[in-house]
Structures are given as C-alpha cells and as structure tokens.
Design an enzyme around this catalytic site. Structure first.
Site, short mmCIF file in Angstrom:
data_model
loop_
_atom_site.label_atom_id
_atom_site.label_comp_id
_atom_site.label_asym_id
_atom_site.label_seq_id
_atom_site.Cartn_x
_atom_site.Cartn_y
_atom_site.Cartn_z
N GLU A 1 -6.12 11.88 2.78
CA GLU A 1 -5.30 10.67 2.69
C GLU A 1 -4.87 10.47 1.24
O GLU A 1 -5.64 9.93 0.43
CB GLU A 1 -6.11 9.45 3.14
CG GLU A 1 -6.52 9.50 4.59
CD GLU A 1 -6.74 8.10 5.13
OE1 GLU A 1 -6.05 7.73 6.07
OE2 GLU A 1 -7.57 7.39 4.56
N GLY A 14 -2.19 1.19 9.58
CA GLY A 14 -1.30 0.12 10.04
C GLY A 14 -0.73 0.35 11.44
O GLY A 14 -0.68 -0.58 12.25
N GLY A 61 -0.81 2.73 3.46
CA GLY A 61 -0.29 1.37 3.57
C GLY A 61 0.96 1.11 2.75
O GLY A 61 1.38 -0.03 2.59
N SER A 112 0.36 6.27 6.11
CA SER A 112 1.64 5.86 6.71
C SER A 112 2.07 6.77 7.86
O SER A 112 3.27 7.04 8.01
CB SER A 112 2.72 5.74 5.64
OG SER A 112 2.35 4.77 4.67
N HIS A 168 -13.60 6.39 2.46
CA HIS A 168 -12.19 5.95 2.49
C HIS A 168 -11.79 5.49 1.09
O HIS A 168 -12.60 4.90 0.36
CB HIS A 168 -12.04 4.80 3.50
CG HIS A 168 -10.60 4.46 3.77
ND1 HIS A 168 -9.84 3.73 2.89
CD2 HIS A 168 -9.78 4.81 4.79
CE1 HIS A 168 -8.61 3.62 3.38
NE2 HIS A 168 -8.55 4.27 4.54
P1 PGA Z 1 -1.91 3.58 6.83
O1 PGA Z 1 -3.49 3.53 6.50
O2 PGA Z 1 -1.74 4.41 8.06
O3 PGA Z 1 -1.56 2.12 7.05
O4 PGA Z 1 -1.24 4.15 5.63
C1 PGA Z 1 -4.26 4.69 6.53
C2 PGA Z 1 -5.67 4.33 6.27
O5 PGA Z 1 -5.98 3.16 6.04
O6 PGA Z 1 -6.54 5.20 6.28
#
Ligand code: PGA
Length: 249
Positions: A159, A227, A165, A205, A87
């Site tokens: 990602e 989130g 986030g 997100s 990650h």
């Molecule tokens: P998010 O996080 O959906 O809040 O952007 C994704 C992640 O932490 O892998």
C-alpha cells in the site's frame, strides 16, 4: 474508524447477500471492521463465506496487565482468525516501528492467526528514489527473525502511503514493479515455492473502475480496499473483477 454499528451491520448484510452471487465464487473475502464491532459483524457474516478480521493485534504479550491491548489468542478465542499488521496509518499515527511489527507478526503466528502484513512507501520516499529499499527493509525487518512463521498464514499487502485515501492509485505497472520486488524479497527469505504461494494484495484507492487493470498484473493477487469497501455495490464490483481475473488465470 468508519461507521457505527447500525450502519456497518447494514453494510455487512448487503455484502453477505451480494457475495453469495455466482460472480464472487472462489474468492476469499475478508472484512476487518472496528474492534468493538467484531462480534456482531462476525455473527452477521456467519451464513456466508465472508471472513472477519481485526485491524490490529498486540505485539508483546498474550495476557495480563496491558490495558487497552487485545492479543492474538484473545482474537482466536472469539473466533477471529485474521488480522492486519503494520497498516501505514498505525505506523504513522501510533508510531508502530519495525521491531513492534515484527513482534506482532511473531505473536500472531505463534497463536495461529492469518496475517495481512502491510508495507508501503511515503511520497517523500518515492520521490527520493528509495521505494525499493524501503519495501525491502519493511519486509526483511518483519520476516527475518520470525520463530513461528507459517507461510500459508501470511498475506502481504503493498500500500503506497501516497495512494491511501487520496484518490491517487499506483498505475498497474508501478504496482506490479513493487509486487515483483516483494515476491523476490520473499523468495530470498523463504524460498521461491513459498514466495509464489503467498498472496500479494495491492491497496491504495482501489475502486471498481481501476480494479480489473490492477488484477491483470501477474503479481497482484487481490486488493486491500479502504474507502470503496464502505459502499457495498462498489466493493462487490471489485470482488467481481477479482473473480473474473481468478477465472482467467
Ligand atoms: P483506500 O484505503 O482504499 O481508501 O485508499 C486503503 C487502506 O486503508 O488500506
């Protein structure tokens, strides 16, 4: 590092109840809570189809004097079959580098864990035009020297770091472009049949109101949700969009 035990047990109880609805049928739902809560969350999820995974796994050793580490065999020993690897928060905050991520994948595959391997570019990398090269390099460095790789145990999550986030999501077209690129990389490394069979998740997100568009893209097979997974209704709504997309395929 979200939520204390009471809060997260309440969350998983709600998810278990809601996920048994017909609208989520056929989906693979995996939740990856904080390490210290794995046992309790797993117990709470037992009566459902929700699977439980870790957020991280040790790279180099299965046993011994490696204080603070938890190995793939230790996870399997307590019934945890999934883990995230690489990650972006671990790549950045814990300085996890390419060789370490490759070792984590090797250890996890050798033990028989299912792995969600995360890749993604930073904003600086995107703006300098090096997104495709960064993704290629992350995929190649993770996969090219594996000795125990089982493709049916591998899931890849794209990602973009700038979308995690932040409330900024890659557009469905931007995400599809990178997913197709990942599929090509996997094809070159593993063969096209294997590449087609590997699920590619988009993360960054993802919310109930952008999930359907993302899932409509041909190479987006699911989502890695941060989130929005902390709110049961929002997460279940994302699952329902995934189920609708699955049924339309
Ligand atoms: P998010 O996080 O959906 O809040 O952007 C994704 C992640 O932490 O892998």
């Amino acid at each position: 590092m979200n939520g204390r035990l009471e809060q997260n047990l309440h969350l998983i109880d709600t998810l278990v109840k809601q996920s048994t609805s017909v609208a989520c049928a056929g989906l693979d739902i995996i939740v990856c809570p904080p390490l210290v809560q794995l046992a309790q969350i797993q117990q709470a999820a037992q009566a459902s189809n929700i699977k439980v995974g870790a957020q991280n796994v040790a790279a180099y050793f299965d046993d011994g004097a490696h204080t603070g580490e938890v190995s793939a065999p230790m996870l399997l020993d307590v019934g945890i079959n999934f883990t995230l690897i690489g990650h972006s928060e671990r790549r950045q905050d814990q300085a996890e580098h390419a060789e370490m991520i490759s070792q984590k994948l090797n250890s996890a595959m050798q033990a028989g864990l299912y792995v969600i391997l995360c890749v993604g570019e930073t904003l600086v990398e995107r703006e300098s035009g090096s997104t495709l090269a960064i993704i290629s390099s992350q995929i190649q460095s993770a996969l090219s020297s594996q000795q125990h790789l089982q493709c049916d145990h591998l899931i890849v999550a794209y990602e973009p770091v700038w979308a995690i986030g932040t409330g900024k999501t890659a557009s469905p077209e931007q995400a599809q472009e990178i997913h197709a690129h990942i599929r090509n990389e996997l094809s070159a490394l593993l063969g096209s049949d294997q590449a087609q069979s590997i699920s590619l998740l988009y993360g960054g997100s993802v919310k109930a109101d952008n999930a359907a568009e993302l899932f409509s893209q041909p190479d987006i097979n699911g989502a890695l949700v941060g989130g929005a997974s902390l709110k049961a209704d929002e997460f279940i709504a994302i699952c329902q969009h995934a189920a609708t997309s699955l049924n339309n395929d």
